[in-house]
Write an enzyme that holds these catalytic residues in place. Structure first.
Site, PDB file in Angstrom:
ATOM      1  CG  ASP A 292      37.017  45.580  36.609  1.00 28.20           C
ATOM      2  OD1 ASP A 292      37.468  45.761  37.735  1.00 28.20           O
ATOM      3  OD2 ASP A 292      36.120  45.118  36.376  1.00 28.20           O
TER       4      ASP A 292
ATOM      5  CG  HIS B 201      37.341  41.621  40.441  1.00 30.89           C
ATOM      6  ND1 HIS B 201      36.026  41.664  40.043  1.00 30.89           N
ATOM      7  CD2 HIS B 201      37.888  42.753  40.037  1.00 30.89           C
ATOM      8  CE1 HIS B 201      35.813  42.654  39.237  1.00 30.89           C
ATOM      9  NE2 HIS B 201      36.855  43.339  39.303  1.00 30.89           N
TER      10      HIS B 201
ATOM     11  CE1 TYR C 188      32.362  36.037  40.812  1.00 35.81           C
ATOM     12  CE2 TYR C 188      30.346  37.255  40.750  1.00 35.81           C
ATOM     13  CZ  TYR C 188      31.258  36.939  40.193  1.00 35.81           C
ATOM     14  OH  TYR C 188      31.883  37.869  38.881  1.00 35.81           O
TER      15      TYR C 188
ATOM     16  CE  LYS D  56      36.389  35.835  44.052  1.00 36.73           C
ATOM     17  NZ  LYS D  56      36.538  37.089  43.111  1.00 36.73           N
TER      18      LYS D  56
END
Length: 193
Positions: free
Chosen positions: A169, A62, A132, A72
């Site tokens: 995904d 991602h 995250y 991130k």
């Protein structure tokens, strides 16, 4: 803490200096001043996300379109996981390359993922929890999803069984398909010199 650049420009592995005593351990998990000093890029947290996964769960790859972009700071706060970052920045000298790190709650290691670089992980333990800390808030429609089982990427997930993966995904495009669709950022626009 030790901050070392990975083989992907702008991506870093952060290993905290732990201070143990009879009660347990203390360490600084993130220092924005130290991170900015190492990366040369300001990092101001705007949102914090957690995901909890069963063993053999595969999440990713991602990223977020630029703009808005999203850096991130990724930490495993419970259990362990095989963490992979993939350079998705067209024109980058390491486009399509990846780096694998094992993140676990005991070590406190984290990975800094710059804008334009993809991220995914495989849960190595039951009830693995990943945190995250991200530089932008969620903006619907800006996500970039790449199939984590893209045969051209050939990422070393090393899962002993078929991984548990979301339909989103599993149906995500390959890197080649994402390039043809114009989905991926350019290296010069990705917040990395």
């Amino acid at each position: 803490m030790r901050i070392e650049e990975l083989n992907i420009p702008g991506a870093y592995l952060i290993t905290p200096a732990q201070i143990p005593d009879e009660r347990g351990t203390f360490y600084e998990a993130m220092r924005s001043d130290a991170l900015e000093g190492a990366t040369g890029v300001p990092f101001g947290p705007r949102q914090i996300n957690y995901s909890v996964s069963k063993r053999h769960t595969l999440r990713g790859i991602h990223s977020v379109r630029i703009p808005p972009g999203q850096a991130k700071y990724v930490t495993c706060v419970r259990g362990s996981l095989r963490d992979i970052v993939v350079d998705l920045r067209i024109g980058s000298p390491t486009f399509g390359e990846h780096r694998v790190n094992v993140l676990d709650a005991d070590s406190g290691r984290s990975v800094y993922v710059p804008e334009g670089v993809g991220h995914g992980f495989l849960a190595l333990s039951d009830d693995a929890c990943i945190c995250y800390v991200v530089s932008t808030t969620y903006v619907p429609g800006t996500q970039i999803d790449i199939n984590p089982l893209d045969p051209d990427l050939d990422l070393p997930w090393d899962c002993p069984q078929r991984p548990l993966i979301s339909d989103k995904d599993a149906k995500a495009p390959t890197v080649a398909e994402a390039v043809r669709a114009g989905m991926l950022p350019r290296f010069d626009k990705a917040g990395t010199p």
